[in-house]
Enzyme design. Structure first.
Site, PDB file in Angstrom:
ATOM      1  N   SER A   1       0.877  -1.174   0.000  1.00 21.58           N
ATOM      2  CA  SER A   1       0.000   0.000   0.000  1.00 21.58           C
ATOM      3  C   SER A   1       0.909   1.217   0.000  1.00 21.58           C
ATOM      4  O   SER A   1       2.099   1.109   0.346  1.00 21.58           O
ATOM      5  CB  SER A   1      -0.843  -0.026   1.279  1.00 21.58           C
TER       6      SER A   1
ATOM      7  N   TYR B   1      -2.265  -1.524  10.238  1.00 28.78           N
ATOM      8  CA  TYR B   1      -2.176  -1.616   8.773  1.00 28.78           C
ATOM      9  C   TYR B   1      -0.822  -1.089   8.294  1.00 28.78           C
ATOM     10  O   TYR B   1      -0.133  -1.722   7.488  1.00 28.78           O
ATOM     11  CB  TYR B   1      -3.325  -0.808   8.168  1.00 28.78           C
TER      12      TYR B   1
HETATM   13  P1  NAD Z   1     -11.574  -6.303  -0.672  1.00 26.29           P
HETATM   14  O1  NAD Z   1     -12.193  -6.238   0.676  1.00 26.29           O
HETATM   15  O2  NAD Z   1     -12.339  -5.870  -1.870  1.00 26.29           O
HETATM   16  O3  NAD Z   1     -11.033  -7.774  -0.953  1.00 26.29           O
HETATM   17  C1  NAD Z   1     -10.246  -8.461  -0.039  1.00 26.29           C
HETATM   18  C2  NAD Z   1     -10.461  -9.935  -0.234  1.00 26.29           C
HETATM   19  O4  NAD Z   1      -9.609 -10.621   0.716  1.00 26.29           O
HETATM   20  C3  NAD Z   1     -11.907 -10.379   0.065  1.00 26.29           C
HETATM   21  O5  NAD Z   1     -12.377 -11.195  -0.984  1.00 26.29           O
HETATM   22  C4  NAD Z   1     -11.779 -11.142   1.370  1.00 26.29           C
HETATM   23  O6  NAD Z   1     -12.698 -12.234   1.502  1.00 26.29           O
HETATM   24  C5  NAD Z   1     -10.349 -11.664   1.280  1.00 26.29           C
HETATM   25  N1  NAD Z   1      -9.809 -12.018   2.590  1.00 26.29           N
HETATM   26  C6  NAD Z   1      -9.923 -11.352   3.754  1.00 26.29           C
HETATM   27  N2  NAD Z   1      -9.331 -12.029   4.744  1.00 26.29           N
HETATM   28  C7  NAD Z   1      -8.827 -13.162   4.194  1.00 26.29           C
HETATM   29  C8  NAD Z   1      -8.118 -14.270   4.700  1.00 26.29           C
HETATM   30  N3  NAD Z   1      -7.814 -14.375   5.993  1.00 26.29           N
HETATM   31  N4  NAD Z   1      -7.743 -15.245   3.837  1.00 26.29           N
HETATM   32  C9  NAD Z   1      -8.067 -15.164   2.525  1.00 26.29           C
HETATM   33  N5  NAD Z   1      -8.745 -14.139   1.985  1.00 26.29           N
HETATM   34  C10 NAD Z   1      -9.133 -13.161   2.817  1.00 26.29           C
HETATM   35  O7  NAD Z   1     -10.214  -5.484  -0.506  1.00 26.29           O
HETATM   36  P2  NAD Z   1      -9.234  -4.795  -1.584  1.00 26.29           P
HETATM   37  O8  NAD Z   1      -9.398  -3.336  -1.446  1.00 26.29           O
HETATM   38  O9  NAD Z   1      -9.354  -5.422  -2.918  1.00 26.29           O
HETATM   39  O10 NAD Z   1      -7.826  -5.156  -0.903  1.00 26.29           O
HETATM   40  C11 NAD Z   1      -6.939  -6.113  -1.429  1.00 26.29           C
HETATM   41  C12 NAD Z   1      -5.536  -5.805  -0.942  1.00 26.29           C
HETATM   42  O11 NAD Z   1      -5.153  -4.519  -1.419  1.00 26.29           O
HETATM   43  C13 NAD Z   1      -5.394  -5.749   0.577  1.00 26.29           C
HETATM   44  O12 NAD Z   1      -4.163  -6.331   0.955  1.00 26.29           O
HETATM   45  C14 NAD Z   1      -5.373  -4.261   0.867  1.00 26.29           C
HETATM   46  O13 NAD Z   1      -4.699  -3.949   2.043  1.00 26.29           O
HETATM   47  C15 NAD Z   1      -4.645  -3.765  -0.362  1.00 26.29           C
HETATM   48  N6  NAD Z   1      -4.862  -2.342  -0.635  1.00 26.29           N
HETATM   49  C16 NAD Z   1      -6.112  -1.863  -0.868  1.00 26.29           C
HETATM   50  C17 NAD Z   1      -6.259  -0.504  -1.131  1.00 26.29           C
HETATM   51  C18 NAD Z   1      -7.597   0.078  -1.408  1.00 26.29           C
HETATM   52  O14 NAD Z   1      -7.667   1.316  -1.435  1.00 26.29           O
HETATM   53  N7  NAD Z   1      -8.643  -0.679  -1.634  1.00 26.29           N
HETATM   54  C19 NAD Z   1      -5.145   0.344  -1.137  1.00 26.29           C
HETATM   55  C20 NAD Z   1      -3.900  -0.186  -0.887  1.00 26.29           C
HETATM   56  C21 NAD Z   1      -3.763  -1.536  -0.635  1.00 26.29           C
END
Ligand code: NAD
Length: 261
Positions: free
Chosen positions: A143, A156
């Site tokens: 991130s 985080y």
């Molecule tokens: P999201 O909530 O849309 O998807 C996350 C997925 O991870 C979900 O399908 C959930 O079921 C799954 N998950 C959660 N816990 C789990 C576990 N213990 N084992 C297996 N799967 C699990 O989230 P997103 O925004 O797509 O985030 C994905 C990644 O991107 C994360 O690591 C997040 O920190 C990172 N990220 C997101 C953003 C953002 O702005 N959305 C920014 C920077 C980084």
């Protein structure tokens, strides 16, 4: 011939958001994809979408924080699709709270999913990649918070900084086996994870939801635009097919100018 023809990728957290976009994009350039998520039923539609593209896919139930579940999930993926060439460690959640009221159970949950999950999935993938030094690519979804801090996000920010360390060690250990390691660091992407944070942050910071979006999330971008899941997926695609170890161990920020390294 597509660039990832004959390659197999396992993407965690691939039922939703960024992980789903990555799974679809890698399949779009030829990869077979194991769509791993907490709940298999949530991963099935993504695997079906990939199959409809004419690619091989399997929906795999895997809690990345659970050692046995990770081993079993990899065994299923391997049995269906063959040895793993690409791991995208993406599964993640967010819990926001000031440090003084951050529950220890929440802290441990965050470390479990983000750091234990990255470690366990890496360890499970490496035997495939090290076999005969056939090599592979491991990409951690970090991130902007791998490089920058924000209030309320102690767990985080700590976990996402930690991924840089794991990735750099893997870059050094894996080099002899042709394994490359990267961290891709998105800015705010409007996925369910972020939608949930908007009212939470408004409440915690005492500002409106519109201000959370405009000032907190997009205030430091160059264009006031959210990063898209496909911005991230395109970066992952580029790294999976980069032909040498020139970039290994690096992190790549994808944030519309919010954070510049
Ligand atoms: P999201 O909530 O849309 O998807 C996350 C997925 O991870 C979900 O399908 C959930 O079921 C799954 N998950 C959660 N816990 C789990 C576990 N213990 N084992 C297996 N799967 C699990 O989230 P997103 O925004 O797509 O985030 C994905 C990644 O991107 C994360 O690591 C997040 O920190 C990172 N990220 C997101 C953003 C953002 O702005 N959305 C920014 C920077 C980084």
């Amino acid at each position: 011939m597509q660039i990832l023809e004959n390659k197999t990728a396992l993407v965690t957290g691939a039922a939703s958001g960024i992980g789903k976009a990555i799974a679809l994009r890698l399949a779009g350039v030829g990869a077979s994809v194991a769509v791993a998520d907490l709940d298999r039923s949530a991963a099935v539609p993504v695997a079906a979408e990939i199959a409809a593209m004419g690619r091989r896919a399997v929906a795999v139930e895997m809690d990345v924080a659970d050692e046995k579940a990770v081993e079993q999930g990899f065994a299923t993926a391997r049995a269906e699709l063959g040895l793993i060439d690409i791991l995208v460690s993406n599964a993640g959640i967010q819990i926001v709270n000031p440090i003084e009221s951050f529950a220890f159970a929440d802290w441990r949950k965050m470390m479990g999913i983000h750091l234990d999950g990255a470690f366990l999935t890496t360890r499970a993938a490496l035997p495939d990649m090290y076999r005969n030094d056939r090599g592979g690519v491991v990409i951690y979804i970090g991130s902007v918070h791998s490089h920058e801090a924000s209030p309320l996000k102690s767990a985080y920010v700590t976990a996402k900084h930690g991924l840089l360390g794991l990735s750099r060690v893997l870059a050094k250990e894996g080099a002899a086996h042709n394994v490359r390691s990267y961290v891709v660091c998105p800015g705010f992407v409007r996925t369910p994870l972020v939608e949930k944070q908007i009212p939470e942050q408004a409440r915690e910071l005492g500002i409106s939801e519109e201000e959370v979006v405009r000032k907190v999330m997009l205030g430091q971008t160059v264009d006031g635009v959210f990063t898209t899941a496909d911005d991230v997926a395109q970066t992952v695609e580029f790294l999976t097919s980069f032909p040498s170890a020139a970039l290994t161990g690096q992190s790549f920020v994808v944030s519309h100018g919010w954070f510049m390294q």
